[in-house]
Design a protein around this motif. Structure first.
Motif, PDB file in Angstrom:
ATOM      1  N   LEU A  83      -0.009   3.877   7.965  1.00 45.35           N
ATOM      2  CA  LEU A  83       0.551   4.414   6.849  1.00 45.35           C
ATOM      3  C   LEU A  83       0.699   6.000   6.906  1.00 45.35           C
ATOM      4  O   LEU A  83       1.706   6.630   6.889  1.00 45.35           O
TER       5      LEU A  83
ATOM      6  N   ASN B  31       3.946   8.183   8.179  1.00 44.67           N
ATOM      7  CA  ASN B  31       4.778   8.948   6.876  1.00 44.67           C
ATOM      8  C   ASN B  31       4.320  10.685   7.533  1.00 44.67           C
ATOM      9  O   ASN B  31       4.754  11.246   6.809  1.00 44.67           O
TER      10      ASN B  31
ATOM     11  N   MET C 138       0.884  -1.210  -0.177  1.00 44.36           N
ATOM     12  CA  MET C 138       0.061   0.085   0.068  1.00 44.36           C
ATOM     13  C   MET C 138       0.811   1.417  -0.089  1.00 44.36           C
ATOM     14  O   MET C 138       1.736   1.340   0.509  1.00 44.36           O
ATOM     15  N   GLN C 139       0.438   2.013  -0.824  1.00 46.77           N
ATOM     16  CA  GLN C 139       1.268   3.535  -0.859  1.00 46.77           C
ATOM     17  C   GLN C 139       0.346   4.720  -0.718  1.00 46.77           C
ATOM     18  O   GLN C 139      -0.630   4.515  -0.788  1.00 46.77           O
ATOM     19  N   LEU C 140       1.008   5.809  -0.523  1.00 49.86           N
ATOM     20  CA  LEU C 140       0.216   7.083  -0.391  1.00 49.86           C
ATOM     21  C   LEU C 140      -0.885   7.259  -1.307  1.00 49.86           C
ATOM     22  O   LEU C 140      -1.981   7.969  -1.189  1.00 49.86           O
ATOM     23  N   HIS C 141      -0.453   6.982  -2.463  1.00 45.70           N
ATOM     24  CA  HIS C 141      -1.460   7.611  -3.633  1.00 45.70           C
ATOM     25  C   HIS C 141      -2.677   6.386  -3.866  1.00 45.70           C
ATOM     26  O   HIS C 141      -3.365   6.622  -4.874  1.00 45.70           O
ATOM     27  N   ASP C 142      -2.723   5.389  -3.116  1.00 46.43           N
ATOM     28  CA  ASP C 142      -3.751   4.283  -3.061  1.00 46.43           C
ATOM     29  C   ASP C 142      -5.019   5.090  -2.893  1.00 46.43           C
ATOM     30  O   ASP C 142      -5.192   5.932  -1.996  1.00 46.43           O
TER      31      ASP C 142
ATOM     32  N   LYS D 158      -4.046  -0.545   7.698  1.00 44.57           N
ATOM     33  CA  LYS D 158      -2.744  -0.315   6.841  1.00 44.57           C
ATOM     34  C   LYS D 158      -2.643   1.099   6.633  1.00 44.57           C
ATOM     35  O   LYS D 158      -1.597   1.764   6.737  1.00 44.57           O
ATOM     36  N   ALA D 159      -3.848   1.587   5.968  1.00 44.34           N
ATOM     37  CA  ALA D 159      -3.909   2.974   5.633  1.00 44.34           C
ATOM     38  C   ALA D 159      -3.780   3.875   6.685  1.00 44.34           C
ATOM     39  O   ALA D 159      -2.960   4.932   6.292  1.00 44.34           O
TER      40      ALA D 159
ATOM     41  N   VAL E  74      -6.043   5.081   0.798  1.00 46.75           N
ATOM     42  CA  VAL E  74      -5.525   5.746   1.748  1.00 46.75           C
ATOM     43  C   VAL E  74      -5.736   7.428   1.365  1.00 46.75           C
ATOM     44  O   VAL E  74      -6.165   8.168   2.294  1.00 46.75           O
TER      45      VAL E  74
END
Length: 87
Positions: A50, A54, A1-5, A46-47, A8
C-alpha cells in the motif's frame, strides 16, 4: 487497509527512521521491528505494498501466489515525508 491504519503508520515511521542509517530495508527487517511484531506477515505485506503503490515509499517488490514475497525499501518519497509531517 488504508493509509491511516495503525499498522501502515507504524511501518512507515519504522522505514523513515531506519532509512536514515541504512541504505535499504527488507521485508524481514520490517517483520523484526518491535512495533511491527504484533502484526501478521500478511498485514505487513499489504501495508508495505500500500505504501509503495501510493507513492510514499521508494521500493521494489515481488509477488507469488498473491502474497508479497520480497520487498526492499530504499527511501521515503516527498509524499511520504509530507504524510509523516501531517500525522
Amino acid at each position: 487497509m488504508q493509509l491511516h491504519d495503525p499498522c501502515v503508520i507504524n511501518i512507515l515511521l519504522f522505514l523513515n527512521d531506519s532509512l536514515k542509517s541504512k541504505s535499504n530495508i527488507s521485508f524481514n527487517d520490517v517483520m523484526a521491528a518491535p512495533k511491527c511484531k504484533k502484526y501478521s506477515v500478511s498485514e505487513i505485506g499489504k501495508a508495505l505494498e500500500l505504501l509503495r503503490r501510493n507513492g510514499l515509499v521508494k521500493a521494489t517488490s515481488r509477488f507469488g501466489c498473491s502474497e508479497l514475497l520480497e520487498f526492499n525499501a530504499t527511501g521515503i518519497t516527498d509524499i511520504g515525508k509530507e504524510f509523516i509531517s501531517n500525522l
